[in-house]
Scaffold this motif. Structure first.
Motif, PDB file in Angstrom:
ATOM      1  N   TYR A 216       0.831  -1.209   0.000  1.00 45.83           N
ATOM      2  CA  TYR A 216       0.000   0.000   0.000  1.00 45.83           C
ATOM      3  C   TYR A 216       0.864   1.257   0.000  1.00 45.83           C
ATOM      4  CZ  TYR A 216      -4.337  -2.627   0.486  1.00 45.83           C
ATOM      5  OH  TYR A 216      -5.404  -3.452   0.243  1.00 45.83           O
ATOM      6  N   GLU A 217       2.011   1.176   0.644  1.00 47.65           N
ATOM      7  CA  GLU A 217       2.922   2.327   0.655  1.00 47.65           C
ATOM      8  C   GLU A 217       3.415   2.624  -0.776  1.00 47.65           C
ATOM      9  OE1 GLU A 217       5.969   1.981   3.748  1.00 47.65           O
ATOM     10  OE2 GLU A 217       7.360   2.960   2.375  1.00 47.65           O
ATOM     11  N   GLU A 218       3.774   1.544  -1.513  1.00 48.59           N
ATOM     12  CA  GLU A 218       4.239   1.742  -2.894  1.00 48.59           C
ATOM     13  C   GLU A 218       3.125   2.333  -3.764  1.00 48.59           C
ATOM     14  OE1 GLU A 218       7.213   1.764  -3.824  1.00 48.59           O
ATOM     15  OE2 GLU A 218       8.147   0.691  -2.161  1.00 48.59           O
ATOM     16  N   ILE A 219       1.903   1.838  -3.557  1.00 47.18           N
ATOM     17  CA  ILE A 219       0.768   2.342  -4.357  1.00 47.18           C
ATOM     18  C   ILE A 219       0.563   3.839  -4.063  1.00 47.18           C
ATOM     19  CG2 ILE A 219      -1.734   2.166  -4.721  1.00 47.18           C
ATOM     20  CD1 ILE A 219      -1.411  -0.897  -4.063  1.00 47.18           C
ATOM     21  N   ALA A 220       0.615   4.203  -2.779  1.00 49.89           N
ATOM     22  CA  ALA A 220       0.397   5.613  -2.406  1.00 49.89           C
ATOM     23  C   ALA A 220       1.514   6.502  -2.981  1.00 49.89           C
ATOM     24  CB  ALA A 220       0.344   5.734  -0.882  1.00 49.89           C
ATOM     25  N   ARG A 221       2.744   6.032  -2.880  1.00 50.70           N
ATOM     26  CA  ARG A 221       3.875   6.806  -3.418  1.00 50.70           C
ATOM     27  C   ARG A 221       3.712   7.039  -4.926  1.00 50.70           C
ATOM     28  NH1 ARG A 221       9.340   6.775  -1.622  1.00 50.70           N
ATOM     29  NH2 ARG A 221       9.972   5.938  -3.626  1.00 50.70           N
ATOM     30  N   ARG A 222       3.284   5.978  -5.610  1.00 51.66           N
ATOM     31  CA  ARG A 222       3.148   6.100  -7.061  1.00 51.66           C
ATOM     32  C   ARG A 222       2.014   7.037  -7.435  1.00 51.66           C
ATOM     33  NH1 ARG A 222       5.179   2.366  -9.923  1.00 51.66           N
ATOM     34  NH2 ARG A 222       6.565   2.438  -8.138  1.00 51.66           N
ATOM     35  N   ARG A 223       0.892   6.936  -6.715  1.00 51.80           N
ATOM     36  CA  ARG A 223      -0.228   7.852  -6.980  1.00 51.80           C
ATOM     37  C   ARG A 223       0.236   9.301  -6.881  1.00 51.80           C
ATOM     38  NH1 ARG A 223      -5.217   5.995  -7.558  1.00 51.80           N
ATOM     39  NH2 ARG A 223      -5.834   4.154  -6.390  1.00 51.80           N
ATOM     40  N   GLU A 230       4.261   9.732 -17.221  1.00 56.97           N
ATOM     41  CA  GLU A 230       5.348   9.341 -18.141  1.00 56.97           C
ATOM     42  C   GLU A 230       5.873   7.932 -17.848  1.00 56.97           C
ATOM     43  OE1 GLU A 230       6.002  12.914 -16.890  1.00 56.97           O
ATOM     44  OE2 GLU A 230       4.492  13.050 -18.480  1.00 56.97           O
ATOM     45  N   ARG A 231       5.529   7.389 -16.709  1.00 57.26           N
ATOM     46  CA  ARG A 231       6.136   6.121 -16.289  1.00 57.26           C
ATOM     47  C   ARG A 231       5.566   4.939 -17.074  1.00 57.26           C
ATOM     48  NH1 ARG A 231       8.645   6.046 -10.816  1.00 57.26           N
ATOM     49  NH2 ARG A 231       8.527   3.835 -11.260  1.00 57.26           N
ATOM     50  N   ALA A 232       6.425   3.886 -17.285  1.00 59.53           N
ATOM     51  CA  ALA A 232       6.000   2.768 -18.136  1.00 59.53           C
ATOM     52  C   ALA A 232       5.872   1.453 -17.374  1.00 59.53           C
ATOM     53  CB  ALA A 232       7.001   2.596 -19.281  1.00 59.53           C
ATOM     54  N   ASP A 233       6.137   1.456 -16.048  1.00 64.30           N
ATOM     55  CA  ASP A 233       6.001   0.196 -15.316  1.00 64.30           C
ATOM     56  C   ASP A 233       4.519  -0.176 -15.199  1.00 64.30           C
ATOM     57  OD1 ASP A 233       4.983   1.303 -12.547  1.00 64.30           O
ATOM     58  OD2 ASP A 233       6.599   2.616 -13.204  1.00 64.30           O
ATOM     59  N   VAL A 234       4.261  -1.459 -14.912  1.00 61.15           N
ATOM     60  CA  VAL A 234       2.882  -1.953 -14.929  1.00 61.15           C
ATOM     61  C   VAL A 234       2.016  -1.244 -13.880  1.00 61.15           C
ATOM     62  CG1 VAL A 234       1.440  -4.011 -14.590  1.00 61.15           C
ATOM     63  CG2 VAL A 234       3.575  -4.189 -15.879  1.00 61.15           C
ATOM     64  N   LEU A 235       2.539  -1.037 -12.663  1.00 63.95           N
ATOM     65  CA  LEU A 235       1.719  -0.368 -11.636  1.00 63.95           C
ATOM     66  C   LEU A 235       1.286   1.021 -12.105  1.00 63.95           C
ATOM     67  CD1 LEU A 235       0.426   0.025  -8.859  1.00 63.95           C
ATOM     68  CD2 LEU A 235       2.683   0.580  -7.929  1.00 63.95           C
ATOM     69  N   SER A 236       2.192   1.770 -12.712  1.00 62.56           N
ATOM     70  CA  SER A 236       1.817   3.117 -13.180  1.00 62.56           C
ATOM     71  C   SER A 236       0.751   3.032 -14.276  1.00 62.56           C
ATOM     72  CB  SER A 236       3.045   3.864 -13.705  1.00 62.56           C
ATOM     73  OG  SER A 236       3.993   3.998 -12.671  1.00 62.56           O
ATOM     74  N   ALA A 245     -16.588   1.349 -17.725  1.00 56.43           N
ATOM     75  CA  ALA A 245     -17.456   2.375 -17.126  1.00 56.43           C
ATOM     76  C   ALA A 245     -16.652   3.632 -16.790  1.00 56.43           C
ATOM     77  CB  ALA A 245     -18.113   1.812 -15.875  1.00 56.43           C
ATOM     78  N   GLY A 246     -15.366   3.662 -17.181  1.00 57.71           N
ATOM     79  CA  GLY A 246     -14.534   4.837 -16.913  1.00 57.71           C
ATOM     80  C   GLY A 246     -13.972   4.868 -15.501  1.00 57.71           C
ATOM     81  N   GLU A 247     -14.095   3.741 -14.768  1.00 57.14           N
ATOM     82  CA  GLU A 247     -13.647   3.692 -13.366  1.00 57.14           C
ATOM     83  C   GLU A 247     -12.204   3.212 -13.252  1.00 57.14           C
ATOM     84  OE1 GLU A 247     -15.334   4.719 -10.717  1.00 57.14           O
ATOM     85  OE2 GLU A 247     -16.972   5.309 -12.053  1.00 57.14           O
ATOM     86  N   PRO A 248     -11.429   3.836 -12.361  1.00 58.22           N
ATOM     87  CA  PRO A 248     -10.071   3.335 -12.107  1.00 58.22           C
ATOM     88  C   PRO A 248     -10.091   2.141 -11.157  1.00 58.22           C
ATOM     89  CG  PRO A 248     -10.495   5.239 -10.721  1.00 58.22           C
ATOM     90  CD  PRO A 248     -11.753   5.003 -11.523  1.00 58.22           C
ATOM     91  N   MET A 249      -8.960   1.471 -11.001  1.00 55.63           N
ATOM     92  CA  MET A 249      -8.874   0.360 -10.050  1.00 55.63           C
ATOM     93  C   MET A 249      -8.721   0.935  -8.641  1.00 55.63           C
ATOM     94  SD  MET A 249      -6.314  -2.209 -12.109  1.00 55.63           S
ATOM     95  CE  MET A 249      -6.595  -3.716 -11.175  1.00 55.63           C
ATOM     96  N   THR A 250      -9.314   0.241  -7.677  1.00 53.58           N
ATOM     97  CA  THR A 250      -9.181   0.701  -6.292  1.00 53.58           C
ATOM     98  C   THR A 250      -7.826   0.240  -5.744  1.00 53.58           C
ATOM     99  OG1 THR A 250     -10.074  -1.338  -5.398  1.00 53.58           O
ATOM    100  CG2 THR A 250     -11.668   0.379  -5.946  1.00 53.58           C
ATOM    101  N   ASP A 251      -7.430   0.817  -4.599  1.00 52.68           N
ATOM    102  CA  ASP A 251      -6.166   0.403  -3.979  1.00 52.68           C
ATOM    103  C   ASP A 251      -6.179  -1.085  -3.642  1.00 52.68           C
ATOM    104  OD1 ASP A 251      -5.221   2.910  -4.256  1.00 52.68           O
ATOM    105  OD2 ASP A 251      -4.936   3.327  -2.122  1.00 52.68           O
TER     106      ASP A 251
END
Ligand code: HEM
Length: 457
Positions: A216-223, A230-236, A245-251
């Protein structure tokens, strides 16, 4: 391929022995048992297994094509993976079925498409060169263990997008400690009780919380990363992805998918590489040709080595589907609730598709043609492996780096036996090897600038 028999209601024939015996055979002699059952009972046979119940193996490519194309709404795969849900979470693509599964696949697949490959290859080359540069002539190790460390780092860098060494090591410490508890996932429900830090389930819960905190820390940092776009890694890419439906993925969804890609993607690839390093030195003609072709700048033989390794030594013996409705397969009307196993390992050993199927002969794939339902180490249909391209690139780049730098000689006289470890086929001893210097004249082969290893101090 078999002529279609008339429709029959009974299950296909199979070993009439206690489930415990068939399970033990499959654990210790997976390939021998599957091949013997196919020879005895034909392309479809029924096996009773502990914990899995009644299952039908299918090794006719036409029947597998029928399973993997068209409507697959009667085939559930997530349900069979549910023992993994304590670690993967309920929102993992491996656990979900139906429309929710498809939604997750659509969100994940673009991150692993062709456009991502050059970036993946760059990361893999860097990690592989650093790994091989640490090896010393005379050093002995178990190939599968070193490969596991390597494939872990590839996932953390290419998929999670984490590159700082200290963060990678923190993730390694907590995630490996968690994944090493995998045998626990098979524990019956009643024993899954947190009775404090000394009980197995209690320890698992603490490790899970520690690993989750980092994810969760990595997800928050990336957000919060100003360069996210500009990032190309899968998480980004996943953070930027939107569903229909235009919805993003949740944490929670992001956390579950990161864990899934790690679990599905690192030991499998490490095992496939361990198999490659057991096969190559035992086939000096193949190894010599591989080095010559690489030195000449030709990649086709390297790709064929990867394809042939995955054919002869698949890491997963079969896909797995549970029927939600009766389905006719090979003339048998199988009832709902039955498990069906498209038998990857058996199809890939068919003599009518692969002459001398036991032989390791990459030449058979040199024309670059691979038949979809005759070669399926990554499964198929709407559950085909999402990381197949990444895994194949990883195998190619790591094999290239290793064979152009060193000689890895297996220390066991006989090829490592294939056994079932958890749900994967693996070399029994993990392929123990000793590092040797390349014969003179070889070390400059192919490209790259990392030095050949020095003698052990
Ligand atoms: C040599 C390495 C690998 C092998 C042999 C392998 C094999 C497989 C197989 C057989 C399946 C099941 C397909 C089916 O049910 O028909 C699968 C599913 C999956 N694999 Fe892999 N895999 C490998 C590497 C990876 C990597 C590197 C990743 C991701 C980074 C990955 C992610 C997944 C995911 C997410 C699924 C679930 C797909 C779904 O249920 O829709 N795998 N893999």
């Amino acid at each position: 391929m078999t002529a279609r028999p008339p429709r029959r209601a009974a299950l296909p024939p199979g070993p009439r022995e206690p489930a415990a015996l068939s399970t033990a055979r499959l654990l210790w002699w997976p390939m021998e048992s599957l091949l013997r059952w196919r020879a005895r009972y034909g392309d479809l046979f029924t096996v009773r297994l502990l914990a899995f119940g009644v299952g039908v193996y299918v090794s006719d490519p036409d029947e597998i094509r029928a399973l993997f194309t068209g409507d697959q709404s009667d085939l559930r795969a997530g349900e069979a993976n549910s023992p993994l849900s304590p670690v993967l979470g309920e929102r993992s693509v491996l656990i979900l079925d139906g429309p929710e599964h498809l939604r997750h696949r659509r969100l994940l697949l673009p991150s692993f498409g062709g456009a991502a490959m050059p970036g993946f290859r760059e990361v893999i080359r860097e990690v592989a060169e650093a790994e091989v540069a640490r090896w010393r002539v005379g050093e002995r190790f178990v190939a599968r263990e070193r490969m596991r460390a390597l494939t872990f780092e590839v996932i953390v860098r290419a998929v999670f997008g984490v590159t700082e060494p200290a963060r990678i090591e923190r993730l390694r410490g907590r995630l490996v400690a968690l994944l090493d508890m995998a045998p626990l996932f098979l524990m019956p429900e009643v024993l899954r009780r947190d009775l404090g830090g000394w009980s197995p389930w209690g320890r698992f819960q603490r490790r899970l919380r520690a690993a989750d905190a980092l994810l969760y820390e990595e997800i928050a940092r990336r957000r919060a990363d100003p360069d996210l776009d500009e990032r190309a890694d899968v998480l980004s890419l996943l953070l930027r992805a939107r569903d229909e439906a235009g919805e993003p993925m949740t944490d929670r969804e992001l956390r579950d998918e990161l864990m899934t890609m790690l679990l599905a993607g690192h030991e499998t690839t490490a095992t496939a590489l361990a198999f490659a390093f057991d096969l190559l030195p035992r086939h000096p003609d193949v190894l010599a040709r591989l080095r010559d072709e690489l030195a000449g700048g030709d990649e086709a033989y390297l790709e064929a080595v990867v394809t042939e390794t995955l054919r002869l030594r698949p890491v997963i013996d079969s896909s797995e589907r549970t029927l939600t409705r009766p389905r006719t397969i090979g003339g048998f009307e199988l009832p709902a609730g039955i498990r069906v196993y498209p038998a990857i390992a058996l199809v890939q050993r068919r003599p009518d598709l692969y002459p001398q199927p036991e032989a390791f002969r990459p030449e058979r794939f040199l024309d670059g043609r691979v038949e979809a339902y005759a070669w399926l180490p990554f499964g198929g249909g709407i559950r085909r492996c999402i990381g197949a391209g990444l895994a194949a690139a990883e195998m190619a780049e790591v094999i290239r780096t290793v064979v152009t730098r060193v000689e890895l000689r297996p220390t066991r006289a006989e090829p490592d036996r294939v056994v079932l470890r958890g749900i994967t086929l693996a070399p029994q001893h993990g392929t123990p090897v000793v590092v040797e210097a390349l014969a003179s004249g070889r070390s400059a082969a192919a490209r790259g600038s990392a030095p050949a290893p020095t003698a052990a101090r």
